[in-house]
Design a protein around this motif. Structure first.
Motif, PDB file in Angstrom:
ATOM      1  N   GLY A  16       0.744  -1.242   0.000  1.00 27.19           N
ATOM      2  CA  GLY A  16       0.000   0.000   0.000  1.00 27.19           C
ATOM      3  C   GLY A  16       0.779   1.300   0.000  1.00 27.19           C
ATOM      4  N   ARG A  17       2.051   1.271  -0.265  1.00 30.33           N
ATOM      5  CA  ARG A  17       2.852   2.504  -0.190  1.00 30.33           C
ATOM      6  C   ARG A  17       2.385   3.574  -1.173  1.00 30.33           C
ATOM      7  NH1 ARG A  17       8.609   0.572   1.912  1.00 30.33           N
ATOM      8  NH2 ARG A  17       7.781  -1.231   2.939  1.00 30.33           N
ATOM      9  N   GLU A  18       2.059   3.181  -2.385  1.00 30.76           N
ATOM     10  CA  GLU A  18       1.606   4.155  -3.379  1.00 30.76           C
ATOM     11  C   GLU A  18       0.242   4.725  -2.986  1.00 30.76           C
ATOM     12  OE1 GLU A  18       2.770   1.114  -4.097  1.00 30.76           O
ATOM     13  OE2 GLU A  18       4.687   1.613  -5.078  1.00 30.76           O
ATOM     14  N   ALA A  19      -0.616   3.875  -2.447  1.00 29.24           N
ATOM     15  CA  ALA A  19      -1.930   4.328  -1.989  1.00 29.24           C
ATOM     16  C   ALA A  19      -1.788   5.332  -0.853  1.00 29.24           C
ATOM     17  CB  ALA A  19      -2.778   3.134  -1.546  1.00 29.24           C
ATOM     18  N   VAL A  20      -0.861   5.097   0.046  1.00 29.02           N
ATOM     19  CA  VAL A  20      -0.619   6.016   1.154  1.00 29.02           C
ATOM     20  C   VAL A  20      -0.138   7.367   0.625  1.00 29.02           C
ATOM     21  CG1 VAL A  20       0.866   6.472   3.150  1.00 29.02           C
ATOM     22  CG2 VAL A  20      -0.180   4.230   2.854  1.00 29.02           C
ATOM     23  N   SER A  35      -4.491 -11.037  -2.174  1.00 30.85           N
ATOM     24  CA  SER A  35      -3.708 -11.674  -1.120  1.00 30.85           C
ATOM     25  C   SER A  35      -4.143 -11.215   0.274  1.00 30.85           C
ATOM     26  CB  SER A  35      -2.222 -11.344  -1.297  1.00 30.85           C
ATOM     27  OG  SER A  35      -1.503 -11.750  -0.146  1.00 30.85           O
ATOM     28  N   PRO A  36      -4.682 -12.145   1.078  1.00 34.24           N
ATOM     29  CA  PRO A  36      -5.036 -11.774   2.448  1.00 34.24           C
ATOM     30  C   PRO A  36      -3.816 -11.344   3.266  1.00 34.24           C
ATOM     31  CG  PRO A  36      -5.605 -14.084   2.001  1.00 34.24           C
ATOM     32  CD  PRO A  36      -5.012 -13.520   0.758  1.00 34.24           C
ATOM     33  N   ARG A  43      -3.101  -3.094   6.088  1.00 36.62           N
ATOM     34  CA  ARG A  43      -3.981  -2.572   7.142  1.00 36.62           C
ATOM     35  C   ARG A  43      -3.212  -2.299   8.430  1.00 36.62           C
ATOM     36  NH1 ARG A  43      -8.982  -6.770   6.228  1.00 36.62           N
ATOM     37  NH2 ARG A  43      -9.958  -5.669   4.473  1.00 36.62           N
ATOM     38  N   THR A  44      -2.311  -3.191   8.784  1.00 38.60           N
ATOM     39  CA  THR A  44      -1.514  -3.030  10.000  1.00 38.60           C
ATOM     40  C   THR A  44      -0.589  -1.830   9.884  1.00 38.60           C
ATOM     41  OG1 THR A  44      -1.600  -5.402  10.453  1.00 38.60           O
ATOM     42  CG2 THR A  44       0.168  -4.153  11.517  1.00 38.60           C
ATOM     43  N   TRP A  45       0.105  -1.706   8.769  1.00 40.76           N
ATOM     44  CA  TRP A  45       1.073  -0.625   8.590  1.00 40.76           C
ATOM     45  C   TRP A  45       0.413   0.746   8.504  1.00 40.76           C
ATOM     46  CZ3 TRP A  45       5.070  -2.543   4.428  1.00 40.76           C
ATOM     47  CH2 TRP A  45       5.821  -3.594   4.971  1.00 40.76           C
ATOM     48  N   TRP A  46      -0.733   0.820   7.844  1.00 39.59           N
ATOM     49  CA  TRP A  46      -1.317   2.122   7.517  1.00 39.59           C
ATOM     50  C   TRP A  46      -2.664   2.363   8.187  1.00 39.59           C
ATOM     51  CZ3 TRP A  46       2.837   4.097   5.766  1.00 39.59           C
ATOM     52  CH2 TRP A  46       3.687   3.392   4.925  1.00 39.59           C
ATOM     53  N   VAL A  49      -3.910   6.026   8.774  1.00 33.85           N
ATOM     54  CA  VAL A  49      -4.032   6.965   7.656  1.00 33.85           C
ATOM     55  C   VAL A  49      -5.505   7.099   7.276  1.00 33.85           C
ATOM     56  CG1 VAL A  49      -3.379   7.456   5.273  1.00 33.85           C
ATOM     57  CG2 VAL A  49      -1.736   6.350   6.812  1.00 33.85           C
ATOM     58  N   PRO A  50      -6.106   8.273   7.523  1.00 32.82           N
ATOM     59  CA  PRO A  50      -7.518   8.453   7.155  1.00 32.82           C
ATOM     60  C   PRO A  50      -7.694   8.515   5.639  1.00 32.82           C
ATOM     61  CG  PRO A  50      -6.604  10.464   8.139  1.00 32.82           C
ATOM     62  CD  PRO A  50      -5.530   9.422   8.186  1.00 32.82           C
ATOM     63  N   GLY A  51      -8.850   8.005   5.182  1.00 26.53           N
ATOM     64  CA  GLY A  51      -9.146   8.039   3.752  1.00 26.53           C
ATOM     65  C   GLY A  51      -8.550   6.893   2.965  1.00 26.53           C
ATOM     66  N   LEU A  52      -8.047   5.885   3.659  1.00 27.27           N
ATOM     67  CA  LEU A  52      -7.387   4.754   3.014  1.00 27.27           C
ATOM     68  C   LEU A  52      -8.048   3.459   3.466  1.00 27.27           C
ATOM     69  CD1 LEU A  52      -5.022   3.701   1.291  1.00 27.27           C
ATOM     70  CD2 LEU A  52      -3.603   3.816   3.343  1.00 27.27           C
ATOM     71  N   THR A  53      -8.468   2.643   2.491  1.00 28.76           N
ATOM     72  CA  THR A  53      -9.138   1.380   2.778  1.00 28.76           C
ATOM     73  C   THR A  53      -8.490   0.272   1.963  1.00 28.76           C
ATOM     74  OG1 THR A  53     -11.214   2.570   3.051  1.00 28.76           O
ATOM     75  CG2 THR A  53     -11.371   0.195   2.753  1.00 28.76           C
ATOM     76  N   PHE A  54      -8.288  -0.873   2.581  1.00 27.37           N
ATOM     77  CA  PHE A  54      -7.777  -2.046   1.873  1.00 27.37           C
ATOM     78  C   PHE A  54      -8.813  -3.158   1.939  1.00 27.37           C
ATOM     79  CE2 PHE A  54      -3.947   0.237   3.128  1.00 27.37           C
ATOM     80  CZ  PHE A  54      -3.294   0.298   1.903  1.00 27.37           C
ATOM     81  N   VAL A  55      -9.071  -3.765   0.784  1.00 32.88           N
ATOM     82  CA  VAL A  55     -10.086  -4.806   0.652  1.00 32.88           C
ATOM     83  C   VAL A  55      -9.425  -6.046   0.069  1.00 32.88           C
ATOM     84  CG1 VAL A  55     -12.247  -5.424  -0.492  1.00 32.88           C
ATOM     85  CG2 VAL A  55     -11.868  -3.063   0.255  1.00 32.88           C
TER      86      VAL A  55
END
Length: 109
Positions: A16-20, A35-36, A43-46, A49-55
């Motif tokens: 998720g670095r680019e998403a962050v 990939s779970p 999710r753990t790392w970020w 960070v508001p406005g960021l969701t991982f599915v």
């Protein structure tokens, strides 16, 4: 990135670095990854960070069920794993410039 998207979809964000990066510049980002392990790591790392969701999902299934619009869709890592271009290129811009699956788009005009 062209323009000033408000919402972006990251296909296969891995950790998720680019998403962050985008989120910290005012873009609301949803990252969808198969990939779970990667999703849990992101999710753990970020988590703070508001406005960021991982599915954790197949992006085709996610888009078939998700109602929100995206102003931009990108992939730094995930596109390399797509095997059927017909299934992954069924996205298009709506008249507002937001991306959705073709089956959910109205014709402009």
């Amino acid at each position: 990135m062209l323009g000033e998207p408000r919402r972006a979809l990251d296909l296969g964000p891995a950790e998720g670095r680019e998403a962050v990066y985008l989120t910290r510049h005012g873009v609301e980002v949803t990252g969808v990854d198969l990939s779970p392990v990667q999703v849990e790591r992101a999710r753990t790392w970020w988590d703070d960070v508001p406005g960021l969701t991982f599915v954790c999902a197949d992006v085709r299934d996610y888009l078939a069920e998700e109602a929100q619009l995206f102003d931009a869709i990108y992939s730094v890592w995930g596109a390399v794993w797509f095997t059927d271009p017909e299934q992954t290129t069924s996205l298009r811009l709506t008249e507002r410039g937001a991306c959705r699956r073709r089956t959910r788009c109205r014709s402009p005009g």
